[in-house]
Design a protein around this motif. Structure first.
Motif, PDB file in Angstrom:
ATOM      1  N   LEU A  58       2.349  10.273  -4.799  1.00 40.46           N
ATOM      2  CA  LEU A  58       3.627  10.331  -4.103  1.00 40.46           C
ATOM      3  C   LEU A  58       4.108  11.779  -3.976  1.00 40.46           C
ATOM      4  N   SER A  59       4.428  12.180  -2.771  1.00 42.49           N
ATOM      5  CA  SER A  59       4.988  13.518  -2.557  1.00 42.49           C
ATOM      6  C   SER A  59       6.498  13.467  -2.781  1.00 42.49           C
ATOM      7  N   ALA A  60       7.115  14.629  -2.897  1.00 48.60           N
ATOM      8  CA  ALA A  60       8.561  14.697  -3.072  1.00 48.60           C
ATOM      9  C   ALA A  60       9.272  14.070  -1.881  1.00 48.60           C
ATOM     10  N   ASP A  61       8.740  14.277  -0.688  1.00 46.43           N
ATOM     11  CA  ASP A  61       9.336  13.698   0.509  1.00 46.43           C
ATOM     12  C   ASP A  61       9.227  12.174   0.499  1.00 46.43           C
ATOM     13  N   GLU A  62       8.090  11.648   0.069  1.00 40.81           N
ATOM     14  CA  GLU A  62       7.914  10.201   0.006  1.00 40.81           C
ATOM     15  C   GLU A  62       8.849   9.586  -1.034  1.00 40.81           C
ATOM     16  N   VAL A  63       8.998  10.249  -2.167  1.00 39.25           N
ATOM     17  CA  VAL A  63       9.916   9.754  -3.200  1.00 39.25           C
ATOM     18  C   VAL A  63      11.339   9.701  -2.649  1.00 39.25           C
ATOM     19  N   ALA A  64      11.737  10.751  -1.945  1.00 36.91           N
ATOM     20  CA  ALA A  64      13.077  10.793  -1.365  1.00 36.91           C
ATOM     21  C   ALA A  64      13.285   9.651  -0.365  1.00 36.91           C
ATOM     22  N   LYS A  65      12.255   9.358   0.422  1.00 28.72           N
ATOM     23  CA  LYS A  65      12.364   8.277   1.403  1.00 28.72           C
ATOM     24  C   LYS A  65      12.435   6.920   0.715  1.00 28.72           C
ATOM     25  N   LEU A  66      11.651   6.726  -0.344  1.00 33.04           N
ATOM     26  CA  LEU A  66      11.705   5.465  -1.082  1.00 33.04           C
ATOM     27  C   LEU A  66      13.068   5.284  -1.747  1.00 33.04           C
ATOM     28  N   ARG A  67      13.629   6.370  -2.259  1.00 35.65           N
ATOM     29  CA  ARG A  67      14.956   6.286  -2.873  1.00 35.65           C
ATOM     30  C   ARG A  67      16.010   5.911  -1.844  1.00 35.65           C
ATOM     31  N   GLN A  68      15.876   6.442  -0.628  1.00 34.60           N
ATOM     32  CA  GLN A  68      16.813   6.084   0.434  1.00 34.60           C
ATOM     33  C   GLN A  68      16.675   4.608   0.792  1.00 34.60           C
ATOM     34  N   LEU A  69      15.434   4.138   0.882  1.00 30.79           N
ATOM     35  CA  LEU A  69      15.211   2.725   1.189  1.00 30.79           C
ATOM     36  C   LEU A  69      15.787   1.841   0.089  1.00 30.79           C
ATOM     37  N   GLN A  70      15.610   2.253  -1.153  1.00 31.53           N
ATOM     38  CA  GLN A  70      16.172   1.491  -2.273  1.00 31.53           C
ATOM     39  C   GLN A  70      17.701   1.495  -2.198  1.00 31.53           C
TER      40      GLN A  70
ATOM     41  N   ASP B 158       0.812  -1.213   0.000  1.00 35.29           N
ATOM     42  CA  ASP B 158       0.000   0.000   0.000  1.00 35.29           C
ATOM     43  C   ASP B 158       0.851   1.270   0.000  1.00 35.29           C
ATOM     44  N   HIS B 159       0.597   2.195   0.915  1.00 35.91           N
ATOM     45  CA  HIS B 159       1.196   3.530   0.772  1.00 35.91           C
ATOM     46  C   HIS B 159       1.523   4.126   2.151  1.00 35.91           C
ATOM     47  N   PHE B 160       2.182   3.302   2.989  1.00 35.02           N
ATOM     48  CA  PHE B 160       2.527   3.751   4.343  1.00 35.02           C
ATOM     49  C   PHE B 160       4.010   4.114   4.390  1.00 35.02           C
ATOM     50  N   ILE B 161       4.411   4.992   3.515  1.00 31.72           N
ATOM     51  CA  ILE B 161       5.830   5.248   3.286  1.00 31.72           C
ATOM     52  C   ILE B 161       6.518   5.872   4.496  1.00 31.72           C
ATOM     53  N   ASP B 162       5.902   6.865   5.119  1.00 33.77           N
ATOM     54  CA  ASP B 162       6.501   7.474   6.306  1.00 33.77           C
ATOM     55  C   ASP B 162       6.665   6.447   7.420  1.00 33.77           C
ATOM     56  N   GLU B 163       5.652   5.631   7.594  1.00 36.13           N
ATOM     57  CA  GLU B 163       5.674   4.622   8.663  1.00 36.13           C
ATOM     58  C   GLU B 163       6.727   3.546   8.369  1.00 36.13           C
ATOM     59  N   TRP B 164       6.850   3.136   7.103  1.00 32.39           N
ATOM     60  CA  TRP B 164       7.888   2.158   6.750  1.00 32.39           C
ATOM     61  C   TRP B 164       9.273   2.745   6.956  1.00 32.39           C
ATOM     62  N   PHE B 165       9.439   3.989   6.559  1.00 27.56           N
ATOM     63  CA  PHE B 165      10.752   4.625   6.659  1.00 27.56           C
ATOM     64  C   PHE B 165      11.207   4.693   8.115  1.00 27.56           C
ATOM     65  N   ALA B 166      10.259   4.839   9.015  1.00 29.37           N
ATOM     66  CA  ALA B 166      10.589   4.898  10.440  1.00 29.37           C
ATOM     67  C   ALA B 166      11.179   3.580  10.945  1.00 29.37           C
ATOM     68  N   LEU B 167      10.988   2.496  10.190  1.00 30.79           N
ATOM     69  CA  LEU B 167      11.530   1.187  10.577  1.00 30.79           C
ATOM     70  C   LEU B 167      12.956   0.980  10.075  1.00 30.79           C
ATOM     71  N   ARG B 168      13.468   1.957   9.372  1.00 32.59           N
ATOM     72  CA  ARG B 168      14.801   1.821   8.765  1.00 32.59           C
ATOM     73  C   ARG B 168      15.882   1.427   9.776  1.00 32.59           C
ATOM     74  N   PRO B 169      15.945   2.034  10.972  1.00 31.16           N
ATOM     75  CA  PRO B 169      16.962   1.605  11.943  1.00 31.16           C
ATOM     76  C   PRO B 169      16.842   0.135  12.311  1.00 31.16           C
ATOM     77  N   MET B 170      15.613  -0.357  12.417  1.00 32.99           N
ATOM     78  CA  MET B 170      15.409  -1.761  12.766  1.00 32.99           C
ATOM     79  C   MET B 170      15.866  -2.683  11.628  1.00 32.99           C
ATOM     80  N   PHE B 171      15.541  -2.318  10.396  1.00 34.38           N
ATOM     81  CA  PHE B 171      16.008  -3.111   9.257  1.00 34.38           C
ATOM     82  C   PHE B 171      17.532  -3.154   9.246  1.00 34.38           C
ATOM     83  N   ASN B 172      18.159  -2.012   9.482  1.00 31.42           N
ATOM     84  CA  ASN B 172      19.620  -1.957   9.481  1.00 31.42           C
ATOM     85  C   ASN B 172      20.207  -2.794  10.609  1.00 31.42           C
ATOM     86  N   GLN B 173      19.554  -2.762  11.763  1.00 33.60           N
ATOM     87  CA  GLN B 173      20.050  -3.513  12.919  1.00 33.60           C
ATOM     88  C   GLN B 173      20.145  -5.001  12.636  1.00 33.60           C
ATOM     89  N   TYR B 174      19.141  -5.533  11.913  1.00 31.18           N
ATOM     90  CA  TYR B 174      19.105  -6.970  11.661  1.00 31.18           C
ATOM     91  C   TYR B 174      19.605  -7.334  10.265  1.00 31.18           C
TER      92      TYR B 174
END
Length: 250
Positions: free
Chosen positions: A52-64, A22-38
């Motif tokens: 998609l907002s510019a901020d959401e695109v930037a967060k998805l690019r970081q996740l990628q 779906d489209h919970f990009i801000d909420e997924w991005f907040a899990l980034r430290p946990m993904f990195n930890q494991y």
């Protein structure tokens, strides 16, 4: 005496493929430290990419950039088996082309697709594969209720279809881990142990990250529950796979 040993690559395929819809990009991005930890790599299936907002695109690019995959979950999150009745071209016009165009404009070229609502048929799958998707992900649920009554309950370890056998299969099922699925930590540990013992990849998915019981129409998974899964996967030395990686592993 000669002892035949399986090669190291064959021994080490066992893993875990987690995706989120779906489209919970801000909420997924907040899990980034946990993904990195494991050391977890996951797949994010995006729907309604026109918003998609510019901020959401930037967060998805970081996740990628972190190694996660950005997949596609439909332009309008429509019911594919109804859309396809008007023909493949109309289905593409409504559900595929606009959204993929928006994804491309944002800098993404998805090669994995998650069926909205798990709704699809052979004709839908054929169109999706003809349009370049490497793997198509369906929905599997361990417990099903109807009008408040439980119809069935299966332990995940007894659901062979949620395990990837590295056989180049392109149409797969992932187990829902949202709160209403009623899964337990014990059941998930058993499922992960089966992945380890059978040298397969367990496929899981969820929606919105939640930090308490769902309310006001929320649907998603409990974040501490996900962390327990990641911790156990790391303890068992399971590999983490994105969805598009699965059919590429021989």
């Amino acid at each position: 005496m000669i002892h035949c040993q399986p090669d190291a690559e064959t021994q080490q395929k066992a893993g875990l493929a987690i995706s989120f819809d779906d489209h919970f990009i801000d909420e997924w991005f907040a899990l980034r430290p946990m993904f990195n930890q494991y050391g977890a790599k996951v797949t994010f299936f995006i729907t309604c990419p026109d918003s998609l907002s510019a901020d959401e695109v930037a967060k998805l690019r970081q996740l990628q950039s972190d190694g996660h995959e950005i997949g596609f979950h439909g332009t309008i999150h429509g019911k594919s088996t109804e859309l396809i009745i008007a023909g493949p071209d109309e289905y593409k016009k409504i559900e595929l082309t606009p959204g993929m165009s928006n994804m491309a404009k944002a800098g993404f070229k998805p090669t994995s697709y998650a069926h909205p609502g798990g709704n699809h048929n052979e004709q839908v799958d054929s169109v999706l594969r003809a349009n370049g998707f490497k793997i198509l992900r369906d929905v599997s649920i361990s417990k099903r209720k109807f009008k408040g009554f439980q119809m069935y309950a299966l332990a995940p370890r007894l659901m062979p279809w949620i395990y990837y056998s590295f056989d180049n299969e392109r149409i797969v099922d992932a187990l829902l881990i949202d709160e209403d699925a009623g899964l337990t930590t014990v059941a998930m540990n058993e499922a992960l142990a089966k992945a380890t013992s059978t040298n397969k990849a367990l496929m899981l998915f969820g929606h919105e990250p939640l930090y308490g019981k769902p309310k006001n129409g929320e649907y998603g998974f409990y974040v501490p529950f996900l962390e327990k899964i990641l911790r156990e996967a790391k303890r068992q030395n399971l590999k983490f796979y994105t969805m598009s990686e699965l059919p590429e592993i021989n």
